[in-house]
Design a protein around this motif. Structure first.
Motif, PDB file in Angstrom:
ATOM      1  N   ALA A   1     -87.630   5.685-101.400  1.00  0.00           N
ATOM      2  CA  ALA A   1     -89.125   6.472-101.833  1.00  0.00           C
ATOM      3  C   ALA A   1     -90.073   5.540-103.152  1.00  0.00           C
ATOM      4  CB  ALA A   1     -88.122   8.063-102.452  1.00  0.00           C
ATOM      5  N   SER A   2     -90.977   6.114-103.104  1.00  0.00           N
ATOM      6  CA  SER A   2     -92.118   6.105-104.126  1.00  0.00           C
ATOM      7  C   SER A   2     -92.494   6.835-104.506  1.00  0.00           C
ATOM      8  CB  SER A   2     -92.908   4.272-104.395  1.00  0.00           C
ATOM      9  OG  SER A   2     -93.361   5.211-102.758  1.00  0.00           O
TER      10      SER A   2
ATOM     11  N   ALA B   1     -84.274  17.041 -99.661  1.00  0.00           N
ATOM     12  CA  ALA B   1     -84.545  15.600 -99.422  1.00  0.00           C
ATOM     13  C   ALA B   1     -83.859  16.055 -98.295  1.00  0.00           C
ATOM     14  CB  ALA B   1     -84.566  14.585 -99.657  1.00  0.00           C
ATOM     15  N   ALA B   2     -84.019  15.128 -97.027  1.00  0.00           N
ATOM     16  CA  ALA B   2     -83.411  15.956 -95.973  1.00  0.00           C
ATOM     17  C   ALA B   2     -82.896  14.156 -94.305  1.00  0.00           C
ATOM     18  CB  ALA B   2     -83.652  16.956 -94.906  1.00  0.00           C
ATOM     19  N   TRP B   3     -82.261  14.531 -93.690  1.00  0.00           N
ATOM     20  CA  TRP B   3     -82.021  13.574 -92.576  1.00  0.00           C
ATOM     21  C   TRP B   3     -82.125  14.880 -91.338  1.00  0.00           C
ATOM     22  CZ3 TRP B   3     -82.677   8.399 -92.733  1.00  0.00           C
ATOM     23  CH2 TRP B   3     -82.015   7.787 -94.028  1.00  0.00           C
TER      24      TRP B   3
ATOM     25  N   ILE C   1     -74.467  12.491 -96.958  1.00  0.00           N
ATOM     26  CA  ILE C   1     -75.852  12.333 -97.990  1.00  0.00           C
ATOM     27  C   ILE C   1     -75.636  12.034 -98.729  1.00  0.00           C
ATOM     28  CG2 ILE C   1     -76.075  15.012 -97.778  1.00  0.00           C
ATOM     29  CD1 ILE C   1     -78.765  14.406 -97.441  1.00  0.00           C
ATOM     30  N   SER C   2     -76.357  11.274 -99.989  1.00  0.00           N
ATOM     31  CA  SER C   2     -76.228  11.251-100.855  1.00  0.00           C
ATOM     32  C   SER C   2     -77.354   9.940-101.397  1.00  0.00           C
ATOM     33  CB  SER C   2     -74.591   9.839-101.134  1.00  0.00           C
ATOM     34  OG  SER C   2     -75.420   8.870-100.743  1.00  0.00           O
ATOM     35  N   LEU C   3     -77.864  10.452-102.944  1.00  0.00           N
ATOM     36  CA  LEU C   3     -79.239  10.151-103.821  1.00  0.00           C
ATOM     37  C   LEU C   3     -78.314   8.890-104.571  1.00  0.00           C
ATOM     38  CD1 LEU C   3     -80.864  13.161-104.595  1.00  0.00           C
ATOM     39  CD2 LEU C   3     -81.838  11.488-102.584  1.00  0.00           C
ATOM     40  N   ASP C   4     -78.979   7.280-104.740  1.00  0.00           N
ATOM     41  CA  ASP C   4     -78.706   6.865-105.906  1.00  0.00           C
ATOM     42  C   ASP C   4     -80.197   6.821-107.016  1.00  0.00           C
ATOM     43  OD1 ASP C   4     -79.005   4.609-107.231  1.00  0.00           O
ATOM     44  OD2 ASP C   4     -77.751   3.498-106.080  1.00  0.00           O
ATOM     45  N   ASN C   5     -79.975   7.256-107.333  1.00  0.00           N
ATOM     46  CA  ASN C   5     -81.610   7.741-108.876  1.00  0.00           C
ATOM     47  C   ASN C   5     -82.213   5.929-109.251  1.00  0.00           C
ATOM     48  OD1 ASN C   5     -81.738  10.677-108.028  1.00  0.00           O
ATOM     49  ND2 ASN C   5     -80.846  11.258-109.319  1.00  0.00           N
TER      50      ASN C   5
ATOM     51  N   ASN D   1     -84.118   5.175-106.271  1.00  0.00           N
ATOM     52  CA  ASN D   1     -84.821   5.679-105.727  1.00  0.00           C
ATOM     53  C   ASN D   1     -84.858   6.313-104.551  1.00  0.00           C
ATOM     54  OD1 ASN D   1     -86.519   7.483-106.802  1.00  0.00           O
ATOM     55  ND2 ASN D   1     -88.270   6.331-106.763  1.00  0.00           N
ATOM     56  N   THR D   2     -82.927   6.137-103.675  1.00  0.00           N
ATOM     57  CA  THR D   2     -83.170   5.877-102.375  1.00  0.00           C
ATOM     58  C   THR D   2     -82.375   6.824-102.178  1.00  0.00           C
ATOM     59  OG1 THR D   2     -83.578   3.359-102.505  1.00  0.00           O
ATOM     60  CG2 THR D   2     -82.730   4.443-100.449  1.00  0.00           C
ATOM     61  N   MET D   3     -82.228   7.377-101.053  1.00  0.00           N
ATOM     62  CA  MET D   3     -81.437   8.137-100.335  1.00  0.00           C
ATOM     63  C   MET D   3     -80.078   7.617 -99.356  1.00  0.00           C
ATOM     64  SD  MET D   3     -82.490  12.402 -98.671  1.00  0.00           S
ATOM     65  CE  MET D   3     -83.049  11.514 -96.810  1.00  0.00           C
ATOM     66  N   PHE D   4     -79.498   7.973 -98.847  1.00  0.00           N
ATOM     67  CA  PHE D   4     -79.018   7.156 -98.119  1.00  0.00           C
ATOM     68  C   PHE D   4     -77.830   8.648 -97.558  1.00  0.00           C
ATOM     69  CE2 PHE D   4     -78.623   3.391 -99.812  1.00  0.00           C
ATOM     70  CZ  PHE D   4     -78.720   3.646-100.422  1.00  0.00           C
ATOM     71  N   LEU D   5     -77.762   8.147 -96.159  1.00  0.00           N
ATOM     72  CA  LEU D   5     -76.692   9.154 -95.032  1.00  0.00           C
ATOM     73  C   LEU D   5     -75.628   8.252 -94.693  1.00  0.00           C
ATOM     74  CD1 LEU D   5     -76.531  11.633 -93.596  1.00  0.00           C
ATOM     75  CD2 LEU D   5     -77.750  10.798 -91.310  1.00  0.00           C
ATOM     76  N   GLN D   6     -74.745   7.601 -94.826  1.00  0.00           N
ATOM     77  CA  GLN D   6     -73.276   7.391 -94.247  1.00  0.00           C
ATOM     78  C   GLN D   6     -73.206   8.147 -92.936  1.00  0.00           C
ATOM     79  OE1 GLN D   6     -71.691   4.889 -95.288  1.00  0.00           O
ATOM     80  NE2 GLN D   6     -70.561   4.764 -93.417  1.00  0.00           N
ATOM     81  N   MET D   7     -72.889   7.273 -92.128  1.00  0.00           N
ATOM     82  CA  MET D   7     -72.495   8.110 -90.380  1.00  0.00           C
ATOM     83  C   MET D   7     -71.082   7.236 -90.034  1.00  0.00           C
ATOM     84  SD  MET D   7     -76.331   8.270 -89.162  1.00  0.00           S
ATOM     85  CE  MET D   7     -76.794   6.903 -88.806  1.00  0.00           C
ATOM     86  N   ASP D   8     -70.313   8.156 -90.204  1.00  0.00           N
ATOM     87  CA  ASP D   8     -69.382   8.076 -89.760  1.00  0.00           C
ATOM     88  C   ASP D   8     -68.785   8.033 -88.129  1.00  0.00           C
ATOM     89  OD1 ASP D   8     -67.977   7.697 -92.728  1.00  0.00           O
ATOM     90  OD2 ASP D   8     -68.308   6.235 -92.011  1.00  0.00           O
ATOM     91  N   ASN D   9     -67.914   7.444 -87.491  1.00  0.00           N
ATOM     92  CA  ASN D   9     -67.641   8.046 -86.313  1.00  0.00           C
ATOM     93  C   ASN D   9     -68.239   8.203 -85.611  1.00  0.00           C
ATOM     94  OD1 ASN D   9     -65.211   8.782 -83.809  1.00  0.00           O
ATOM     95  ND2 ASN D   9     -64.649  10.985 -85.063  1.00  0.00           N
TER      96      ASN D   9
END
Length: 131
Positions: A24-25, A34-36, A75-79, A82-90
């Motif tokens: 994000a900027s 925020a959402a996926w 779902i997680s954020l790294d302030n 400035n990035t949001m993540f979605l770790q998708m397993d299985n």
């Protein structure tokens, strides 16, 4: 002006993992939800996961997940980045879709409603899971 750029999609076999990123900027994560979300052609858009940060001395994160991904997606954020993540397993074949990140400025809630009124959207990244 807020800009969101997704990355990390791709093709994977069932049981595999992918991590989506939403850079994000122009955005203060502590002033937004925020959402996926994901969408398959011909089907309604589905909320996958969302996160709201209540800023303070220590940030408090509120998250929501669709039942179909609970226990598999995170779902997680790294302030700092400035990035949001979605770790998708299985991953499962039914997870195949175009994935979008979206943001709504406060006031807002962390929700998995597919029709929630987000202010900003990324361009999408394709995830394909083969059986």
């Amino acid at each position: 002006q807020v800009q969101l750029v997704e990355s990390g999609g791709g093709s994977v076999q069932a049981g595999g993992s992918l991590r989506l990123s939403c850079a994000a900027s122009g955005l203060n994560w502590r002033r937004a939800c925020a959402a996926w979300l994901r969408q398959v052609p011909g089907k309604e858009r589905e909320g996958v996961a969302s996160i709201y940060t209540r800023g303070g001395y220590i940030d408090t994160f509120y998250t929501a997940y669709a039942d179909s991904v609970k226990g598999r997606f995170t779902i997680s954020l790294d302030n700092a980045k400035n990035t949001m993540f979605l770790q998708m397993d299985n991953l499962k074949p039914e997870d195949t879709a175009m994935y979008y990140c979206a943001v709504r400025s406060v006031p807002c809630i962390a929700t998995t409603r597919g029709n929630y009124d987000y202010n900003y959207w990324g361009q999408g990244t394709q995830v394909t899971v083969s059986s």
